[in-house]
Design a protein around this motif. Structure first.
Motif, PDB file in Angstrom:
ATOM      1  N   ALA A  87     -42.707 -27.954 -17.573  1.00  0.00           N
ATOM      2  CA  ALA A  87     -44.029 -28.452 -17.194  1.00  0.00           C
ATOM      3  C   ALA A  87     -43.907 -29.765 -16.423  1.00  0.00           C
ATOM      4  O   ALA A  87     -43.064 -30.603 -16.728  1.00  0.00           O
ATOM      5  N   ARG A  88     -44.759 -29.925 -15.417  1.00  0.00           N
ATOM      6  CA  ARG A  88     -44.830 -31.156 -14.626  1.00  0.00           C
ATOM      7  C   ARG A  88     -46.158 -31.878 -14.839  1.00  0.00           C
ATOM      8  O   ARG A  88     -46.317 -33.023 -14.448  1.00  0.00           O
ATOM      9  N   PRO A 144     -42.688 -30.406 -26.538  1.00  0.00           N
ATOM     10  CA  PRO A 144     -42.381 -30.697 -25.130  1.00  0.00           C
ATOM     11  C   PRO A 144     -42.059 -29.395 -24.388  1.00  0.00           C
ATOM     12  O   PRO A 144     -41.415 -28.506 -24.937  1.00  0.00           O
ATOM     13  N   ARG A 145     -42.521 -29.269 -23.187  1.00  0.00           N
ATOM     14  CA  ARG A 145     -42.261 -28.101 -22.340  1.00  0.00           C
ATOM     15  C   ARG A 145     -41.465 -28.590 -21.134  1.00  0.00           C
ATOM     16  O   ARG A 145     -42.032 -29.141 -20.202  1.00  0.00           O
ATOM     17  N   GLY A 155     -46.522 -26.075 -14.438  1.00  0.00           N
ATOM     18  CA  GLY A 155     -45.233 -26.302 -13.792  1.00  0.00           C
ATOM     19  C   GLY A 155     -45.385 -26.589 -12.322  1.00  0.00           C
ATOM     20  O   GLY A 155     -46.464 -26.934 -11.835  1.00  0.00           O
ATOM     21  N   CYS A 183     -46.349 -35.248 -16.832  1.00  0.00           N
ATOM     22  CA  CYS A 183     -46.471 -35.113 -18.285  1.00  0.00           C
ATOM     23  C   CYS A 183     -46.014 -33.714 -18.694  1.00  0.00           C
ATOM     24  O   CYS A 183     -46.383 -32.740 -18.048  1.00  0.00           O
ATOM     25  N   ASN A 184     -45.209 -33.615 -19.751  1.00  0.00           N
ATOM     26  CA  ASN A 184     -44.807 -32.294 -20.231  1.00  0.00           C
ATOM     27  C   ASN A 184     -45.019 -32.097 -21.733  1.00  0.00           C
ATOM     28  O   ASN A 184     -44.565 -31.110 -22.289  1.00  0.00           O
ATOM     29  N   TRP A 185     -45.698 -33.022 -22.374  1.00  0.00           N
ATOM     30  CA  TRP A 185     -46.109 -32.839 -23.773  1.00  0.00           C
ATOM     31  C   TRP A 185     -47.203 -33.833 -24.107  1.00  0.00           C
ATOM     32  O   TRP A 185     -47.307 -34.879 -23.475  1.00  0.00           O
ATOM     33  N   TYR A 245     -50.099 -26.261 -19.994  1.00  0.00           N
ATOM     34  CA  TYR A 245     -48.914 -26.879 -19.416  1.00  0.00           C
ATOM     35  C   TYR A 245     -48.693 -26.263 -18.035  1.00  0.00           C
ATOM     36  O   TYR A 245     -48.605 -25.050 -17.900  1.00  0.00           O
ATOM     37  N   VAL A 259     -50.122 -31.596 -17.419  1.00  0.00           N
ATOM     38  CA  VAL A 259     -50.862 -30.987 -18.519  1.00  0.00           C
ATOM     39  C   VAL A 259     -52.344 -31.070 -18.183  1.00  0.00           C
ATOM     40  O   VAL A 259     -52.810 -32.079 -17.661  1.00  0.00           O
TER      41      VAL A 259
END
Length: 177
Positions: A128-129, A124-125, A105, A87-89, A103, A131
């Motif tokens: 990031a892997r 969205p980041r 990574g 998830c990145n957002w 977030y 959250v």
């Protein structure tokens, strides 16, 4: 009875729906502090670690699509944190409370930390892997900031049994055939 007459009978500061004591509205009478999809007891959950330090904060993990989609919906707060993989957002539409969003990574390094009130969409980041969602203020209280490293620590193991207790089998000294 018209609508204004019904609302005029409520007590000061009380929301009109809380006056109803119906089985159709059970969520008005109970507070939910754990993800509604989880059946794991809090004591069996791993803890969140920040820079190698155990925070003591229970950590749920959302792995399946269903768990990730539901997240913290249906809760009034969270008594711990929720780690959402892949998830990145996130969004907070239909949420009942403000949350801190961390977030994460690769290798658990924090990419960004933000606070999100209900009915908002996060940015969205791309780096990031995962959250991590937690109660508002928990991120700063735990010292989580960009560059921190988050991980999980296993739950406390059960205390070892007494070797002299009845029914204990010594597997270390058993004969080899």
């Amino acid at each position: 009875m018209n609508r204004t007459a019904c609302f005029s009978r409520q007590r000061w500061g009380e929301h009109p729906l809380t006056v109803l004591k119906s089985s159709l509205l059970p969520s008005l009478n109970m507070s939910t502090m754990t993800p509604i999809w989880s059946t794991a007891p809090v004591d069996d959950l791993p803890h969140l670690t920040v820079d190698g330090r155990d925070t003591g904060l229970a950590l749920w993990s959302a792995h399946t699509r269903r768990e990730r989609n539901i997240g913290l919906l249906g809760t009034d707060s969270i008594d711990g944190a929720l780690w959402i993989t892949r998830c990145n957002w996130v969004h907070c539409f239909r949420m009942r409370h403000t949350i801190d969003v961390v977030y994460v990574g690769r290798r658990g390094r924090v990419v960004a930390v933000t606070t999100m009130p209900p009915n908002r969409m996060g940015m969205p980041r791309p780096l990031a892997r995962a959250v991590v969602e937690m109660r508002r203020g928990d991120a700063s209280r735990l010292g989580i900031h960009k560059g921190s490293v988050l991980a999980t620590s296993p739950p406390e193991p059960p205390p070892p049994s007494n070797p002299g207790s009845e029914g204990h089998q010594n597997n270390i000294l058993r004969p080899i055939h």
